[in-house]
Design an enzyme around this catalytic site. Sequence first.
Site, PDB file in Angstrom:
ATOM      1  N   PRO A  92      12.364 -31.088   5.591  1.00  0.00           N
ATOM      2  CA  PRO A  92      13.243 -31.801   6.523  1.00  0.00           C
ATOM      3  C   PRO A  92      14.719 -31.522   6.265  1.00  0.00           C
ATOM      4  CG  PRO A  92      12.304 -33.318   4.920  1.00  0.00           C
ATOM      5  CD  PRO A  92      11.590 -32.012   4.748  1.00  0.00           C
ATOM      6  N   GLU A 119       7.001 -35.803  -3.295  1.00  0.00           N
ATOM      7  CA  GLU A 119       8.423 -35.992  -3.006  1.00  0.00           C
ATOM      8  C   GLU A 119       9.138 -34.674  -2.737  1.00  0.00           C
ATOM      9  OE1 GLU A 119      10.222 -38.936  -2.667  1.00  0.00           O
ATOM     10  OE2 GLU A 119       8.185 -39.714  -2.619  1.00  0.00           O
ATOM     11  N   ARG A 157       1.617 -16.919  19.497  1.00  0.00           N
ATOM     12  CA  ARG A 157       1.607 -16.810  20.953  1.00  0.00           C
ATOM     13  C   ARG A 157       2.654 -15.818  21.464  1.00  0.00           C
ATOM     14  NH1 ARG A 157       1.430 -20.775  24.056  1.00  0.00           N
ATOM     15  NH2 ARG A 157       3.060 -20.282  25.561  1.00  0.00           N
ATOM     16  N   ASP A 172       8.195 -19.937  28.952  1.00  0.00           N
ATOM     17  CA  ASP A 172       8.142 -21.198  28.220  1.00  0.00           C
ATOM     18  C   ASP A 172       9.518 -21.857  28.165  1.00  0.00           C
ATOM     19  OD1 ASP A 172       5.467 -20.983  27.657  1.00  0.00           O
ATOM     20  OD2 ASP A 172       5.767 -20.044  25.710  1.00  0.00           O
TER      21      ASP A 172
END
Length: 258
Positions: A92, A119, A157, A172
Amino acid sequence: MVYTFGVVTIFPEMLSAVTEYGVVGRAFRDQRCRLCSVNPRDYTQDAHRTVDDLPYGGGPGMVMKPEPLMAALNALKQQPALVQAPVLYLSPQGRPVDQLRVDEWASASGLILLSGRYEGIDERVIALGVDAEVSVGDFVVSGGELPAMMLMDAIARRLPGVLGDETSSTQDSFVAGRLDWPHYTRPFQYAGLSVPDVLRSGHHERIQAWRHRQACERTVARRPDLLERWPLSTKEQAFLQDGYRDGKSDNPLLKTKG
């Protein structure tokens, strides 16, 4: 060329969700891409196959140890298709992934994805073995496997021959910096809403113009941040002016104010 995904994970069985189902699963079965997964538990020295330990400095949770992770990465680097492959750590704290980066990775021959747990991982692994930290969004999940599978799907893809219609991926959302246009299928009327007449006209140029305008409208309304990188062209500005001339959009599901 067969695209090779190398994944470091303590839960390799989770990856079957992307390698065995749908159009991407077919790409793996057809050997357009392949998976090499390595479990860092296989590179531990104790009877319990320990891959985590208490963090220095105290605090909650556990941290993944450097030795088994680096050994797993080095094992993947022995694969001929992965010798030069970049190593991405799903985190993150990483730079957000966008379509441009997906296309860049898809143009290579392979990619190594490091999936952390607990963690996080020992910072020395990032310093010694990781080329980039990447994030799939500003939220936290239990491990890097789900983000890794998202990247595998997005990259697969974009590989030649994976999609039945080669134009599908070029239309897309986020390709060329625009969101996708609205899609409709049968029945013509549903819950009081009808398919726009232009889509039933058979006039190819008008349909394309309508779709282009809808893509611009949606991008302006929902993701104006994309316009910082891909500003509206003069033609697209004209599309918007035509669509808003009467204070409304042609799309019945996209309500706009005059």
